[in-house]
Design a protein around this motif. Structure first.
Motif, PDB file in Angstrom:
ATOM      1  N   LEU A  85     -34.400  44.990 137.287  1.00 49.59           N
ATOM      2  CA  LEU A  85     -34.866  45.638 135.298  1.00 49.59           C
ATOM      3  C   LEU A  85     -33.106  44.991 134.609  1.00 49.59           C
ATOM      4  N   ARG A  86     -32.521  45.559 134.389  1.00 57.17           N
ATOM      5  CA  ARG A  86     -31.734  45.515 133.774  1.00 57.17           C
ATOM      6  C   ARG A  86     -30.824  44.057 133.575  1.00 57.17           C
ATOM      7  N   LEU A  87     -30.535  43.600 135.478  1.00 62.64           N
ATOM      8  CA  LEU A  87     -29.673  42.638 135.566  1.00 62.64           C
ATOM      9  C   LEU A  87     -30.154  41.415 135.061  1.00 62.64           C
ATOM     10  N   SER A  88     -31.929  40.928 135.178  1.00 60.66           N
ATOM     11  CA  SER A  88     -32.957  40.601 134.677  1.00 60.66           C
ATOM     12  C   SER A  88     -32.701  40.203 132.673  1.00 60.66           C
ATOM     13  N   GLY A  89     -33.437  41.465 132.548  1.00 65.21           N
ATOM     14  CA  GLY A  89     -32.656  41.167 131.215  1.00 65.21           C
ATOM     15  C   GLY A  89     -31.727  40.584 130.787  1.00 65.21           C
ATOM     16  N   LEU A  90     -30.663  41.228 131.196  1.00 67.25           N
ATOM     17  CA  LEU A  90     -28.962  41.024 131.019  1.00 67.25           C
ATOM     18  C   LEU A  90     -28.831  39.882 131.376  1.00 67.25           C
ATOM     19  N   ALA A  91     -29.625  38.591 131.933  1.00 68.41           N
ATOM     20  CA  ALA A  91     -28.563  37.659 132.556  1.00 68.41           C
ATOM     21  C   ALA A  91     -29.723  36.406 131.278  1.00 68.41           C
ATOM     22  N   MET A  92     -30.945  37.052 130.417  1.00 67.24           N
ATOM     23  CA  MET A  92     -31.369  36.313 129.281  1.00 67.24           C
ATOM     24  C   MET A  92     -30.288  35.961 128.308  1.00 67.24           C
ATOM     25  N   PRO A  93     -29.796  36.949 127.454  1.00 70.43           N
ATOM     26  CA  PRO A  93     -28.608  36.406 126.376  1.00 70.43           C
ATOM     27  C   PRO A  93     -27.547  35.739 127.301  1.00 70.43           C
ATOM     28  N   ILE A  94     -27.139  35.574 128.501  1.00 69.98           N
ATOM     29  CA  ILE A  94     -25.618  35.458 128.981  1.00 69.98           C
ATOM     30  C   ILE A  94     -26.554  33.558 128.798  1.00 69.98           C
ATOM     31  N   ILE A  95     -28.176  33.593 129.925  1.00 70.70           N
ATOM     32  CA  ILE A  95     -28.537  31.767 129.449  1.00 70.70           C
ATOM     33  C   ILE A  95     -28.321  31.466 128.107  1.00 70.70           C
ATOM     34  N   VAL A  96     -29.068  32.448 127.324  1.00 66.96           N
ATOM     35  CA  VAL A  96     -29.222  32.008 125.983  1.00 66.96           C
ATOM     36  C   VAL A  96     -28.619  31.061 125.544  1.00 66.96           C
ATOM     37  N   GLY A  97     -26.551  32.046 125.086  1.00 67.84           N
ATOM     38  CA  GLY A  97     -25.792  31.369 125.456  1.00 67.84           C
ATOM     39  C   GLY A  97     -24.716  30.171 126.063  1.00 67.84           C
ATOM     40  N   LYS A  98     -25.266  29.593 127.055  1.00 70.13           N
ATOM     41  CA  LYS A  98     -25.374  28.804 127.546  1.00 70.13           C
ATOM     42  C   LYS A  98     -25.999  27.642 127.279  1.00 70.13           C
ATOM     43  N   ILE A  99     -26.698  27.777 127.115  1.00 67.50           N
ATOM     44  CA  ILE A  99     -27.693  26.776 125.962  1.00 67.50           C
ATOM     45  C   ILE A  99     -27.247  26.483 124.707  1.00 67.50           C
ATOM     46  N   ILE A 100     -26.997  27.550 123.592  1.00 71.17           N
ATOM     47  CA  ILE A 100     -25.981  26.763 122.484  1.00 71.17           C
ATOM     48  C   ILE A 100     -24.925  25.998 122.772  1.00 71.17           C
ATOM     49  N   ASP A 101     -23.812  26.875 123.502  1.00 72.88           N
ATOM     50  CA  ASP A 101     -22.682  26.010 123.613  1.00 72.88           C
ATOM     51  C   ASP A 101     -22.804  24.747 124.201  1.00 72.88           C
ATOM     52  N   SER A 102     -24.465  24.664 125.206  1.00 73.22           N
ATOM     53  CA  SER A 102     -24.160  23.492 125.425  1.00 73.22           C
ATOM     54  C   SER A 102     -25.459  22.420 124.479  1.00 73.22           C
ATOM     55  N   GLY A 103     -25.721  22.708 124.264  1.00 78.48           N
ATOM     56  CA  GLY A 103     -26.647  21.656 122.904  1.00 78.48           C
ATOM     57  C   GLY A 103     -25.588  22.112 122.013  1.00 78.48           C
ATOM     58  N   ILE A 104     -24.579  22.298 121.485  1.00 80.14           N
ATOM     59  CA  ILE A 104     -23.876  22.352 120.455  1.00 80.14           C
ATOM     60  C   ILE A 104     -22.513  21.607 120.851  1.00 80.14           C
ATOM     61  N   GLU A 105     -22.453  21.201 122.490  1.00 74.86           N
ATOM     62  CA  GLU A 105     -21.182  20.226 123.239  1.00 74.86           C
ATOM     63  C   GLU A 105     -21.870  18.627 123.222  1.00 74.86           C
ATOM     64  N   LYS A 106     -23.082  18.909 123.558  1.00 73.93           N
ATOM     65  CA  LYS A 106     -23.613  17.667 124.418  1.00 73.93           C
ATOM     66  C   LYS A 106     -24.701  17.089 123.561  1.00 73.93           C
ATOM     67  N   GLY A 107     -25.405  18.039 122.898  1.00 71.33           N
ATOM     68  CA  GLY A 107     -26.828  17.847 121.982  1.00 71.33           C
ATOM     69  C   GLY A 107     -28.035  18.359 123.140  1.00 71.33           C
ATOM     70  N   LEU A 108     -29.273  18.094 121.820  1.00 68.03           N
ATOM     71  CA  LEU A 108     -30.291  17.642 123.137  1.00 68.03           C
ATOM     72  C   LEU A 108     -30.315  16.696 124.079  1.00 68.03           C
ATOM     73  N   GLY A 109     -31.548  17.739 125.388  1.00 67.83           N
ATOM     74  CA  GLY A 109     -31.093  16.667 126.642  1.00 67.83           C
ATOM     75  C   GLY A 109     -31.322  17.101 127.626  1.00 67.83           C
ATOM     76  N   PRO A 110     -31.828  15.972 128.904  1.00 64.58           N
ATOM     77  CA  PRO A 110     -32.060  16.655 130.196  1.00 64.58           C
ATOM     78  C   PRO A 110     -30.819  17.886 130.578  1.00 64.58           C
ATOM     79  N   HIS A 111     -29.901  17.585 130.080  1.00 67.79           N
ATOM     80  CA  HIS A 111     -28.684  19.138 130.596  1.00 67.79           C
ATOM     81  C   HIS A 111     -28.734  20.184 130.612  1.00 67.79           C
ATOM     82  N   LEU A 112     -29.951  20.395 129.275  1.00 68.60           N
ATOM     83  CA  LEU A 112     -30.197  21.996 128.259  1.00 68.60           C
ATOM     84  C   LEU A 112     -31.936  22.582 129.653  1.00 68.60           C
TER      85      LEU A 112
END
Length: 656
Positions: A85-112
């Motif tokens: 429960l804790r690890l799956s929950g902990l994964a969510m903010p990490i993944i959101v952070g990756k999405i934000i960094d990827s979106g800032i760097e490359k914009g919206l696209g299939p890579h998300l």
């Protein structure tokens, strides 16, 4: 008896119907029974309540360690789900952070898309783990509270009087309920505690990889907070122990008052007891208030410590983003992780507080479990010689002896001293010196002695159930297990205004009914049977609340007579009865026990005049002499036994 046959009675009696009697009776009385909807089984069998073992430990650490071993599989499963429960929950903010960094760097696209799918999987896993974790928590709670409560109850019932001599009824009640619940609470938090520790380590490791300073704050600061909480737990434990002991004593006082309320009112002591109880209640409250400051400090730490860490991490992280040392996505991920850091800290603090409470409760339970049985090896002993029931029962070196087949009474200025001899003759305590046909009772197996000698006190308990069940006593059969729907129907019937008129099967063999009716007649119980519908299926409430004090005493006497024991010892069986009823019982008793050995402890002339032999004791329980009632009354002046006996009869109101 049908309702039509009960014409003329104040209340009709509804006999037990065929089929499922509980549901049928409820339907007959038009009572609404809550439906029971079958539920599919979700919990694995390892979460079921374990089978009770004979010993679960006799020290606080021993009890807790026994429970750890007993729950090892359930705890392991709960730890896996709590960590998941804790690890799956902990994964969510990490993944959101990756999405934000990827979106800032490359914009919206299939890579998300891969990160979005990973986020969806994390959300689904969190929901699954949360459901299973809640199921495990509830199962662990019920599993352990039931197990511990059963252990305390079994020990108290097995030891019997040995337990009541050491602890009060309130202590046993508190141990089986509140203390069992406290310990069960610890095992709910135990898997979450270790999962929270692992979560903190993982969060610290992730942060160290991105920012050494933030990682060190978590890895060093959190252990310091936990150490501080542990130090506070020691004085809190002492104060909680004092408060819980005081509450148990208050429960004992209240329970004793409930049992003796009628006597208290009769003596005019109700107001005095209320004043005493009020003072004890206030003292218990004061001890509970002393727990509040330390408890409040720990609760404050539980709320404030994570908030402080969260503020530090966000502030330092924002500065590092400004300085270009940290990405915006990583900062958002750190912010999300601090939420789980806060939850982990709360879990650790809550688990620590539960451990303090559970340790105190385990100490209280251990005091009950460590009480040794009065008869450590009841099966030990030699086989009873044939015909031993027809031999003389006596206490060597006391001149207290009972010839076989006789009705012998023992009396004196202090009947408690006579009762000591009675308990010796019945082998109620270890070290008894009584013999039966020159065979020491202590050398016989306890079950053999109990089959030969029955001891009945005038204050014997009445139990909830049918009149037949109460009279059968130890011979009563265990009723079959009810279905869930029958349990609900039975509860509805018990709560209904017609509960005393409802007839339910008691699942007992009716072969003994003639013997039971004879015992009821000898104990002058006609008014009892009449109030219950003139049959043995009449229901008695807990502790015989639907009977008067005298009726309960006569029913206890009837139960003793119904045993047909070769040797029956009756201690003050008529102390709560009026003279007319006592006289009828005195006339019936000798006839009912004709040819069997009977020992009576009483100072009532209405009973003593029917005895074959009366033994007179002094105030310390020493033998003074013996004879029939009339012989002792006619003894010459100066005869110690005769003088003492006449004084007793005069005090009892005998006209001589």
């Amino acid at each position: 008896m049908s309702p039509e046959q009960s014409v003329g009675r104040e209340k009709p009696i509804f006999p037990a119907p065929a089929g499922s009697p509980y549901i049928a009776q409820a339907q007959r009385l038009k009572l609404e029974v809550p439906p029971v909807v079958p539920q599919p089984r979700f919990a694995p069998k390892i979460l079921d309540t374990p089978e009770l073992v004979e010993e679960i430990g006799d020290s606080p650490k021993g009890i807790l360690w026994h429970l750890v071993k007993k729950n090892r599989k359930a705890l392991a499963l709960s730890f896996i789900t709590a960590l998941g429960l804790r690890l799956s929950g902990l994964a969510m903010p990490i993944i959101v952070g990756k999405i934000i960094d990827s979106g800032i760097e490359k914009g919206l696209g299939p890579h998300l898309i891969p990160w979005s799918v990973a986020l969806l999987v994390a959300i689904i896993l969190t929901g699954i783990f949360w459901s299973v974790d809640q199921l495990g928590n509830v199962a662990l709670n019920f599993r352990n509270s039931t197990y511990i409560g059963n252990a305390v109850g079994q020990k108290a019932l097995t030891n019997g009087i040995a337990t009541s001599r050491k602890v009060g009824t309130g202590d046993v009640l508190t141990a089986a309920t509140d203390d069992a619940s406290n310990i069960a609470g610890l095992f709910v938090f135990l898997p979450a505690f270790f999962a929270a520790c692992v979560t903190i380590v993982i969060i610290g490791w992730i942060m160290i990889r991105s920012s050494l300073m933030l990682g060190l704050i978590v890895m060093i600061g959190m252990p310091l907070v936990i150490f501080l909480i542990t130090r506070l737990a020691v004085p809190l434990s002492r104060k909680m122990k004092t408060a819980q002991n005081s509450r148990a004593q208050l429960n004992t006082t209240a329970n004793d008052a409930i049992l003796g309320l009628r006597i208290l009112r009769g003596l005019g002591g109700e107001d005095r007891f209320c004043d005493t109880y009020r003072e004890a209640s206030q003292a218990t409250r004061d001890k509970g208030v002393k727990v509040v400051p330390l408890n409040a400090t720990m609760l404050t730490l539980r709320i404030s410590a994570p908030a402080v860490f969260q503020t530090l991490i966000i502030a330092i992280g924002a500065w590092q983003v400004y300085a270009g040392n940290l990405s915006a996505g990583t900062l958002i991920a750190f912010f999300g992780m601090t939420t789980y850091l806060q939850a982990a800290t709360n879990t650790i603090i809550s688990a620590t507080m539960n451990y303090v409470s559970a340790k105190v409760s385990a100490g209280r339970i251990s005091k009950i479990l460590e009480i040794p049985p009065m008869f450590p090896n009841p099966q030990a002993g030699q086989a009873a010689p044939a015909g031993i029931a027809g031999t003389t029962l006596e206490i060597p070196n006391t001149q207290v002896s009972v010839a076989p087949g006789t009705y012998t009474a023992i009396t004196g200025p202090d009947l408690s001293a006579a009762d000591v001899h009675a308990q010796n003759l019945a082998r109620l305590h270890p070290g008894t010196t009584a013999t039966l046909g020159s065979v020491p009772l202590a050398s016989l197996p306890l079950k053999t002695v109990r089959n030969l000698v029955t001891y009945s006190h005038g204050e014997a308990e009445i139990f909830a159930g049918s009149l037949r069940q109460n009279l059968l006593g130890a011979k009563a059969q265990t009723p079959p297990v009810m279905t869930a729907q029958e349990v609900m129907a039975d509860y509805t019937l018990q709560m209904s205004p017609q509960s005393e008129q409802v007839r339910l099967p008691d699942w007992q063999n009716h072969d003994h009914d003639p013997q039971l009716w004879k015992a009821l007649e000898a104990a002058a119980c006609a008014d009892i049977t009449s109030s219950l519908g003139d049959d043995l299926d009449g229901m008695l409430l807990e502790k015989g609340r639907n009977l008067s004090g005298g009726q309960r005493q006569r029913l206890a006497l009837a139960r003793a007579l119904a045993t047909g024991a070769p040797i029956l010892i009756l201690v003050e069986p008529t102390s709560a009865l009026d003279a007319n009823t006592e006289n009828r019982i005195g006339e019936n008793l000798a006839e009912c026990r004709k040819g069997k050995t009977t020992v009576l402890i009483s100072s009532s002339p209405l009973l003593l005049q029917h005895a074959d032999r009366v033994i007179v004791l002094d105030r310390e329980g020493k033998y003074l002499g013996a004879g029939t009632h009339h012989e002792l009354m006619a003894a010459p002046a100066g005869d110690t036994a005769g003088d003492t006996y006449r004084q007793l009869m005069a005090r009892a109101g005998e006209n001589v």
